[in-house]
Enzyme design. Structure first.
Site: not given
Ligand code: ADP
Ligand code: MG
Ligand code: MG
Length: 930
Positions: A8, A78, A87, A89, A334, A489, A798, A865, A885
């Site tokens: 990210k 984030r 998995g 936060m 992404r 099998h 083969s 084969c 082949y």
């Molecule tokens: P995920 O990895 O679950 O997508 P994100 O970090 O992208 O989590 O964030 C979750 C939501 O919060 C997303 O919809 C993202 O666009 C929004 N978001 C994250 N940072 C900001 C920000 N600085 N301003 C406004 N919205 C945000």
């Molecule tokens: Mg996101």
């Protein structure tokens, strides 16, 4: 800089650096995380200063101050690891709000409702994500607030309701946590940062890493970013989009947005989102206006961003954006996930558009994607009643009437019925039934383990794992069941035939005697309709409609590009005309393996075969062989006709004879009757043929050494067929006669002389000269060692890598299933060597044999084969080893064509990928400006 900044963070920095509007922010690197864990959960001492400096930079760029009472900066925190990790936060938005700053926000936005709604969300999110409180605490209070006001929806609450709600929320925190909600923005920030780093070691993340082979040492990054607001009024919005359609790959901008909303609202499903384009709105019949209509200016800007991103990343992107008071901000990009169909379409389109080269298009497609395109799939819109789950052992969906025996499958399918074969497990005796059935369900085959992607995984009980997977992830349907038993099998044969298979559905209780099975209170009788999904492993009651595989134009295009680049030829392993035709239509350049014994299991042939085995003397045996000759010749005529001048490699009889004789008393009695011999003789012969270790016993060429008349009959069948077909077509058949399980030159020489003698006789009788070659399987270590000698007489090699793997490891494939998972779990083997060739051991032997063989016989033709011939990693090895082949099951032919092209490209050191993606210079982890 993904490794340092996480996915990210790296992409935010990248977007900012190409001039896209990204709210400013900064990234705490994955190195901080690594050090955090190395140093007993403490931060590097310079971190606090660096965070303060970066925050000051963000303050300068936004003209706001973190925690300021009149002009506060709010941020989001984030998480973002190198590889996307569900998995981890969740994101905390609106961080920096407290009883003071919320007043400033209200004043600046001139909207009290907005300010307190943001505050309410923040307290809830922070308490959930950072403090670890249960969400229902807050949901209860929100419900009560709405009841009090007599409204149904959140947005109908008045500012004073929200203000009171915040107080109630905080009181709950105090009550539950025994301390008050942090008012100090600095404390909030460090709390959130700590929570992200701590989440790297939570159980969910650990399990996810284990399943995906993500090293613990990688660590996660933390992104702190200035907030922008999509919920400040009707000139605000938030949305998500794909730069192309991720389900069919069409070059259409594809996404959704919500006016006056924040963050996750779009995916939360509370309000109906609106389409981006007029075209999409019309095609979905939506009455809500599209972004193109509501905010045409922003839409144009976003369309430009779409083009820029695709040009920069040269791939389809999945983006998040927010519009604040008529201004667009990019929040994430992404590489977008897509269906197999879309992946193909996008690769072809991008190459045609000149965004990428043809070789890049080829390199980008995982060969296994092709597999998904070749089978019918369940209609995603259909309703279904899932009654059981097994392992998705062979892809595709199948619908049919339940039958419990192979014979019943054949009988009903001859009457034009579609059937599903349900067995506890299958054996070679069931081949004809597998072939007649639409698909197969087995109940034995090992305990299911669970995997999120299809990558090799340690055995973890499904229930334990399921409990750790976050609900959003389950909803996305990413969850797949997978397990040991993929090499059972039924699974192997079904994949080879292209029949969908669900294996090891352990809850299903089959009652052969009563012709029914039951599972979870549901009983299914013979003849009832059932559906299986070989992709999900689901067993579904009744008929679910399927959609046909779409071999669209792009599929053909990719295949033809692959053919331009590859040097390895691709052949198929096939015995039946149907398989041969299938293989040819998928582009097979010949048959690399005809397993003649399979022809003797079918229908009435097994009777003649058994007569041959039970013969009292050579005369009896010859009489039975004469019957077999006619059938064998007919079969091979068909194969030569279909292959139309392409080479056909026919292997002489390989399995031990006892496989053709049943062992239960009642079966022996019926064999005696059918073959017209005394029961006593069947019994005696069964005892005589019984071997302690049949895999290493009287089989392969050893049979023909004892009974040369079998070799004679087969040679005659092959060459008479060649003569017959040669007379009626312009393209001469090319027969390759292959001797199995050879370990000494003397064995081969003896059989070669039998073959040559027979060939001379046939050619004389028929008055023709035939194109034929005599070669050997290389499937024993001794044959590899003696390859130089063998090559003096053998015209081709083969590599039979199934047996070669068994004998090199001294490991029986049928028995490996029970303990190989332990080996994988303990890291002793990385891959099941029967699935992907063991390059270090078996591969070394192959390299040696190739070298020795070609030294003795220059330019000697060599192929593989074994099952490995359809495995991309093994194909890459074959390419390096210099084989001519690979031969694989018909449905793997397109996969092999692509994999062969990729192998050639990699081998040539094709650096087009790196060359055309612009050199990336290291950047400052800070991003922005506005
Ligand atoms: P995920 O990895 O679950 O997508 P994100 O970090 O992208 O989590 O964030 C979750 C939501 O919060 C997303 O919809 C993202 O666009 C929004 N978001 C994250 N940072 C900001 C920000 N600085 N301003 C406004 N919205 C945000
Ligand atoms: Mg996101
Ligand atoms: Mg073999």
């Amino acid at each position: 800089m993904k490794n340092l900044l996480g996915g990210k963070g790296a992409n935010l920095a990248e977007m900012a650096s190409i001039g896209l509007p990204v709210p400013p922010g900064f990234t705490l690197t994955t190195e901080v995380c690594a050090s955090f864990y190395e140093k007993n959960c403490t931060y590097p001492k310079e971190l606090a200063d660096q965070v303060a400096q970066s925050l000051a930079l963000v303050e300068a760029r936004t003209g706001r101050k973190f925690g300021d009472a009149s002009n506060p900066l709010l941020v989001s925190v984030r998480s973002g690891a190198r590889a996307s990790m569900p998995g981890m936060m969740d994101t905390v938005l609106n961080l920096g709000l407290n009883d003071q700053t919320v007043e400033a926000l209200a004043k600046q936005a001139n909207d009290r409702r907005f300010a307190f709604d943001s505050y309410r969300r923040f307290v809830q999110m922070y308490s959930d994500v950072v403090l670890g409180m249960e969400l229902h605490n807050f949901e209860k209070l929100l419900e009560r607030a709405k009841q009090r006001r007599g409204v149904k929806n959140d947005h109908e609450l008045l500012p004073e309701d929200l203000e009171r709600l915040v107080k109630d929320y905080k009181a709950t925190v105090q009550l539950e946590m025994g301390e008050s909600f942090p008012e100090d923005p600095q404390e909030q920030l460090w709390g959130a940062i700590g929570a992200v780093f701590n989440s790297w070691m939570n159980q969910r993340a650990k399990t996810y890493r284990q399943l995906h082979d993500i090293p613990e040492s990688w660590g996660t990054a933390v992104n702190v970013q200035a907030m922008v607001f999509g919920n400040m009024g009707n000139d605000c919005a938030t949305g998500v989009a794909f730069t192309r359609n991720p389900s069919n790959g069409a070059n259409d901008f594809y996404g959704e947005f919500l006016v006056n909303a924040q963050g996750e609202d779009v995916v939360a499903g509370i309000r109906t989102p609106q389409e981006l384009t007029i075209k999409a709105r019309k095609s979905h019949g939506s009455d809500l206006p599209s972004l193109e209509e509501v905010m045409p200016g922003i839409f144009k800007e976003l369309s430009t961003v779409r083009k820029q991103l695709e040009a920069h990343y040269t791939d389809m992107q999945d983006i998040e954006f927010t519009i604040q008071q008529g201004k667009l901000y990019m929040l994430q990009t992404r590489t977008g996930k897509r269906t197999a169909h879309a992946a193909l379409q996008i690769a072809v389109d991008m190459a045609n558009e000149g965004l990428i080269s043809k070789s890049q298009a080829l390199m980008r497609l995982k060969p296994d994607l092709i597999d998904q395109l070749l089978h019918p799939t369940l209609d995603p819109k259909a309703k279904k009643q899932v009654i059981a789950k097994g392992l998705p052992a062979s892809p595709g969906a199948a619908v049919g009437k339940v039958v419990f025996t192979a014979d019943e499958a054949v009988r009903r399918s001859k009457d034009g019925e579609k059937v599903l074969l349900v067995r506890i497990e299958t054996s070679p005796d069931d081949i004809h039934g597998l072939h007649a059935a639409e698909g197969v369900l087995t109940t034995r085959g090992g305990a299911p383990v669970c995997d999120l992607s299809g990558s090799p995984s340690p055995a973890i009980p499904a229930a334990a794992l399921l409990s750790m997977i976050p609900p959003t992830f389950k909803r996305q349907g990413v969850l797949r069941m997978r397990a040991r038993g993929m090499t059972s099998h039924a699974a192997v044969v079904a994949r080879g035939m292209g029949r969908p298979c669900v294996a090891g559905a352990g809850d299903v209780r089959v009652d052969y005697a009563a012709n029914k099975f039951s599972v979870g209170g549901v009983t299914v009788q013979e003849g009832q309709l059932l559906t299986i999904d070989g992709v999900s492993g689901e067993v579904i009651l009744g008929e679910v409609p399927t959609v046909a595989p779409q071999l669209s134009g792009s599929f053909g295009t990719i295949m033809s590009w692959a053919d331009d680049f590859r040097s390895l030829q691709v052949r198929a392993n096939a015995e039946t005309p149907a398989d041969a035709r299938q293989a040819k239509s998928f582009g097979a350049q010949g048959i690399g393996l005809v397993r003649t014994e399979h022809m003797f299991f079918e229908g009435g042939r097994i009777v003649a075969m058994r007569q041959m085995i039970l013969a009292a003397d050579e005369n009896d045996r010859k009489a039975a062989l004469d019957k077999l000759l006619v059938m064998q010749r007919e079969d091979i005529v068909e194969l030569f006709r279909i292959m139309d001048g392409l080479p056909v490699t026919v292997r002489l009889l390989d399995p031990p004879l006892h496989e053709f004789i049943p062992h239960s008393e009642s079966e022996m009695a019926s064999v005696a009757r059918a073959a017209g011999v005394p029961l006593e003789r069947v019994r005696r012969r069964a005892t005589e043929l019984k071997e302690a270790n049949p895999m290493l016993g009287h089989r392969g060429c050893r049979l023909a050494i004892t009974y040369p008349e079998i070799c004679e009959m087969q040679t005659r069948a092959i060459l008479e067929a060649a003569a017959e077909v040669g007379r009626s077509t312009s393209k001469q058949p090319v027969a390759e006669i292959m001797v199995p399980l050879v370990s000494t030159l003397e064995e081969f020489a003896l059989l070669k002389s039998v073959i040559e003698k027979t060939a001379a006789a046939v050619q004389k009788e028929q008055g023709v000269t035939l194109k034929y070659h005599v070669g050997t399987m290389i499937e024993l270590p001794r044959a590899c060692l003696q390859a130089g000698k063998l090559a003096e007489q053998a015209e081709f090699f083969s590599f039979g890598t199934n047996d070669l793997t068994q004998t090199t490891y001294g490991l029986s494939r049928d028995d490996a299933g029970s303990f190989l998972p332990d080996y994988k779990e303990k890291g002793i083997v990385e891959q099941d060597p029967f699935v992907s060739l063991d390059q270090a051991g078996v591969g070394e032997l192959i390299n040696m044999a190739v070298g020795r063989g070609r030294t003795a016989r220059q330019g000697m033709k060599m192929g593989i084969c074994g099952e490995h011939g359809g495995d991309p990693a093994s194909i890459e090895f074959c390419n390096k080893a210099g084989l001519d082949y690979v031969s694989c099951s018909p449905f793997r032919v397109p996969v092999a064509r692509l994999a062969a092209a990729q192998a050639a490209l990699k081998d040539k050191g094709e650096k087009a990928l790196q060359a055309s993606t612009k050199a990336t210079k290291p950047r400052n982890p800070a991003f922005g400006p506005w």
